[in-house]
Design an enzyme around this catalytic site. Structure first.
Site, mmCIF file in Angstrom:
data_model
loop_
_atom_site.group_PDB
_atom_site.id
_atom_site.type_symbol
_atom_site.label_atom_id
_atom_site.label_comp_id
_atom_site.label_asym_id
_atom_site.label_seq_id
_atom_site.Cartn_x
_atom_site.Cartn_y
_atom_site.Cartn_z
ATOM 1 C CG HIS A 1 38.694 54.135 37.530
ATOM 2 N ND1 HIS A 1 38.941 52.794 37.323
ATOM 3 C CD2 HIS A 1 38.451 54.255 38.856
ATOM 4 C CE1 HIS A 1 38.872 52.144 38.490
ATOM 5 N NE2 HIS A 1 38.581 53.021 39.435
ATOM 6 C CG ASN B 1 35.853 51.548 37.742
ATOM 7 O OD1 ASN B 1 36.113 50.378 37.481
ATOM 8 N ND2 ASN B 1 35.779 51.995 38.983
ATOM 9 C CD GLU B 2 33.846 49.528 40.729
ATOM 10 O OE1 GLU B 2 33.817 50.418 41.584
ATOM 11 O OE2 GLU B 2 34.518 48.495 40.847
ATOM 12 C CE1 TYR C 1 37.415 45.140 43.069
ATOM 13 C CE2 TYR C 1 39.298 44.673 44.465
ATOM 14 C CZ TYR C 1 38.742 45.340 43.394
ATOM 15 O OH TYR C 1 39.510 46.196 42.658
ATOM 16 C CD GLU D 1 38.790 47.467 39.531
ATOM 17 O OE1 GLU D 1 38.713 47.429 40.776
ATOM 18 O OE2 GLU D 1 38.572 48.483 38.867
ATOM 19 C CD1 TRP E 1 42.881 47.372 43.402
ATOM 20 C CD2 TRP E 1 42.492 48.125 41.321
ATOM 21 N NE1 TRP E 1 43.003 48.728 43.427
ATOM 22 C CE2 TRP E 1 42.775 49.214 42.162
ATOM 23 C CE3 TRP E 1 42.225 48.354 39.959
ATOM 24 C CZ2 TRP E 1 42.796 50.530 41.688
ATOM 25 C CZ3 TRP E 1 42.249 49.658 39.499
ATOM 26 C CH2 TRP E 1 42.518 50.725 40.368
ATOM 27 C CD GLU F 1 41.183 51.402 47.615
ATOM 28 O OE1 GLU F 1 41.786 51.282 46.532
ATOM 29 O OE2 GLU F 1 39.995 51.095 47.761
ATOM 30 C CD1 TRP F 2 39.224 54.311 45.068
ATOM 31 C CD2 TRP F 2 39.258 56.364 44.169
ATOM 32 N NE1 TRP F 2 39.375 54.177 43.702
ATOM 33 C CE2 TRP F 2 39.394 55.425 43.133
ATOM 34 C CE3 TRP F 2 39.258 57.734 43.836
ATOM 35 C CZ2 TRP F 2 39.534 55.790 41.789
ATOM 36 C CZ3 TRP F 2 39.392 58.096 42.497
ATOM 37 C CH2 TRP F 2 39.520 57.141 41.502
ATOM 38 C CG PHE G 1 43.421 47.007 47.085
ATOM 39 C CD1 PHE G 1 42.597 45.901 46.931
ATOM 40 C CD2 PHE G 1 42.994 48.032 47.907
ATOM 41 C CE1 PHE G 1 41.371 45.827 47.582
ATOM 42 C CE2 PHE G 1 41.769 47.977 48.562
ATOM 43 C CZ PHE G 1 40.952 46.862 48.395
HETATM 44 C C1 GBH Z 1 37.265 49.021 42.923
HETATM 45 O O1 GBH Z 1 35.917 49.088 43.290
HETATM 46 C C2 GBH Z 1 37.661 50.305 42.229
HETATM 47 O O2 GBH Z 1 37.365 50.231 40.845
HETATM 48 C C3 GBH Z 1 39.112 50.637 42.405
HETATM 49 O O3 GBH Z 1 39.374 51.939 41.967
HETATM 50 C C4 GBH Z 1 39.518 50.443 43.854
HETATM 51 O O4 GBH Z 1 40.837 50.812 44.099
HETATM 52 C C5 GBH Z 1 39.291 48.999 44.201
HETATM 53 O O5 GBH Z 1 37.931 48.715 44.087
HETATM 54 C C6 GBH Z 1 39.683 48.630 45.607
HETATM 55 O O6 GBH Z 1 38.863 49.281 46.533
HETATM 56 O O7 GBH Z 1 33.796 52.694 51.661
HETATM 57 O O8 GBH Z 1 33.079 50.819 52.952
HETATM 58 O O9 GBH Z 1 31.452 52.249 51.937
HETATM 59 C C7 GBH Z 1 35.411 47.976 43.990
HETATM 60 C C8 GBH Z 1 34.029 48.302 44.534
HETATM 61 C C9 GBH Z 1 32.920 50.053 45.678
HETATM 62 C C10 GBH Z 1 34.339 48.598 46.882
HETATM 63 C C11 GBH Z 1 32.924 51.026 46.837
HETATM 64 C C12 GBH Z 1 34.369 49.561 48.023
HETATM 65 C C13 GBH Z 1 33.204 51.273 49.206
HETATM 66 C C14 GBH Z 1 32.764 50.616 50.443
HETATM 67 N N1 GBH Z 1 34.116 49.252 45.618
HETATM 68 N N2 GBH Z 1 33.136 50.317 48.081
HETATM 69 S S1 GBH Z 1 32.789 51.675 51.831
#
Ligand code: GBH
Length: 504
Positions: free
Chosen positions: A128, A173-174, A311, A391, A442, A449-450, A458
């Site tokens: 991930h 993951n993704e 989502y 998720e 999730w 959150e990255w 979340f």
């Molecule tokens: C998930 O991805 C992840 O698997 C998880 O780790 C994460 O915590 C969770 O979502 C909640 O975010 O920054 O506006 O350009 C979901 C798909 C792909 C959604 C990347 C957000 C970034 C959009 N994600 N995307 S932005």
């Protein structure tokens, strides 16, 4: 109406797989503990100014590396059936390859044993996004085909050791975010130009890393089934959202199709003949590596179920200059999708004035999952035998500004999202005949959150990042109540009111 009553009275399949989810980097903390090597995500918050919205790091986050026993006890006490989490590659192979770190292995040994002791099913993601940093220095990580073998060795080690504990495996993951969530993009300005693709890598890096990720997935799948003799279901997780056309024009309809090809089709060769979608091949030309016949045969069939991280929902519109002009011009701002997406807000849904403050990509559109499950399994990939929502979740806009449990626990928008989302999953099964076999919310609790850091929450449990106390939010009780009504709670559910604050 009668059909709503039918859903209200319905039950899930007895073996429906459900629970909460996390990922190693987002919850573990203990960033350099017990022999762990650095990953790209350990480096990023420290070395790239302003890359994280609130300038926090993931060094400690929810500290699950040390608190897993109380976390598992809490899951059990809440009656949660399964826990979906990932393994940190650099904990097991600090350099991504080479020597194994015994302390890291012992940690995961203990984690699996403790989950089993608590009667919680383990659903495991091998990767991930936390790429071992050493693999960048060695060969540019995901932009080199060397990563396929190193990932394969890592995966073989983990699967061989833990398969007996695992209910279902996700290889990745993704994968479609490989270029900016687990590869070169975030490092474009602070790491060198690996493999001659230009600093940051751009589109070349995006489709190269996608290529090697896909091959790594398929290589592990084949080995797992044919050599190891694995019997647990395995697939990768796809991030995708339901898309409606922005208007009734033919161009907007084509934009929807193209967006799906990039979101779903790019890594969906397991459900087709193994090749990339025709629209990607014709648009990308030599930016998209070619799959050989052997590679297509490897990819074809390399999944046992579809795993959807879904989502929210979007509109798609054709670019103003038209799809054909965009697709013919690599410097067009909308290349290569040549589709412009924007968040969808269903009429009449009580979302309030606008999108979630903490995550601009995410609107509460839980109704969209019902048609989306049908679309994927009946229209786009009719060969899919079953689908799990690996998720779904919501960042409540009210939470960003709160920092006390007494306020934050009343996450009514998330609770509403969860309830409606699950109702729509059930409607897809009962009314539309979709074979949906699992759902994971999730996240287990608030975490890192990255690029949004610790400020975007979340969790279905609040986590105080200083005291590390967890508290179930209203949404957690809504979630559990739903499964109590339509499914079966986990074996520990009798103590449902106990797990507040610190569990010893
Ligand atoms: C998930 O991805 C992840 O698997 C998880 O780790 C994460 O915590 C969770 O979502 C909640 O975010 O920054 O506006 O350009 C979901 C798909 C792909 C959604 C990347 C957000 C970034 C959009 N994600 N995307 S932005």
């Amino acid at each position: 109406p009668a059909y709503l009553q039918e859903v209200a009275d319905a039950k899930l399949l007895d073996d429906f797989l459900w629970g909460v989810a996390s990922a190693a980097f987002q919850v573990e903390g203990a960033v350099d503990a017990e022999g762990k090597g650095p990953s790209v995500w350990d480096l990023l918050p420290h070395r790239w100014a302003n890359s994280i919205a609130d300038n926090t790091t993931g060094d400690i986050t929810a500290n699950n590396y040390y608190l897993y026993k109380q976390d598992n006890a809490r899951l059990k006490a809440l009656g949660i059936q399964s826990y979906s989490f990932s393994i940190g590659w650099a904990r097991i192979f600090p350099f991504g390859r080479g020597p194994v770190n015994a302390q890291g292995v012992t940690h995961y040994d203990d984690l699996f044993a403790n989950l089993m002791d608590n009667d919680i099913k383990a659903v495991v993601t091998l990767f991930h996004w936390d790429t071992p940093l050493a693999l960048f220095n060695s060969y540019g990580a995901w932009t080199s085909e060397d990563i396929v073998e190193d990932y394969f060795n890592y995966a073989k080690y983990v699967i061989t050791r833990y398969d007996k504990y695992v209910t279902a495996w996700y290889t990745f993951n993704e994968p479609q975010y490989c270029n900016w969530r687990f590869s070169t993009y975030p490092y474009g300005t602070i790491l060198p130009d690996y493999n001659g693709i230009g600093v940051g890598g751009g589109l070349r890096a995006r489709f190269l890393c996608g290529h090697y990720t896909l091959l790594a997935h398929a290589t592990v799948y084949k080995w797992y089934k044919e050599v190891f003799g694995g019997t647990k279901p395995m697939t990768h997780k796809t991030s995708a959202n339901y898309i409606l056309p922005n208007s009734s024009s033919a161009a907007d309809a084509e934009a929807v199709t193209r967006q799906y090809d990039f979101d779903i089709g790019w890594f969906g060769g397991m459900w087709t003949n193994g090749d990339y979608p025709a629209s990607l091949k014709s648009t990308l030309g030599d930016l998209l590596p070619t799959l050989t016949a052997d590679q297509m045969a490897l990819i074809k069939g390399s999944g046992d179920f579809y795993a959807l991280d879904g989502y929210t929902a979007n509109y798609a519109a054709a670019p103003p200059n038209g799809i054909a002009a965009c697709a013919a011009n690599r410097s067009d701002p909308n290349f290569p999708e040549c589709s412009i997406t924007s968040p969808l807000q269903p009429d009449g849904f009580p979302e309030g004035p606008n999108a979630d403050a903490g995550a601009s990509w995410l609107w509460s559109t839980p109704q969209a999952i019902r048609p989306f499950l049908s679309f994927i399994t009946k229209d786009y990939f009719p060969t899919v035998p079953s689908i799990v929502v690996s998720e779904f979740g919501f960042a409540d806009p009210c939470e960003a500004s709160f920092n006390s449990p007494s306020q934050i626990l009343w996450d009514l928008r998330r609770a509403d999202y969860i309830q409606s989302y699950l109702d729509n999953i059930l409607a897809a099964r009962v009314l539309d005949g979709v074979n949906v076999t699992g759902a994971f919310a999730w996240a287990i609790y608030d975490n890192y959150e990255w690029n949004s850091g610790l400020g975007t929450r979340f969790g279905l449990q609040y986590n105080n990042m200083t005291s590390q106390e967890r508290y179930p939010k209203a949404s957690m009780f809504q979630f559990l109540n739903w499964f109590q009504t339509h499914g079966t709670l986990g074996s520990g559910a009798a103590n449902i009111t106990a797990p507040v604050g610190k569990v010893k």
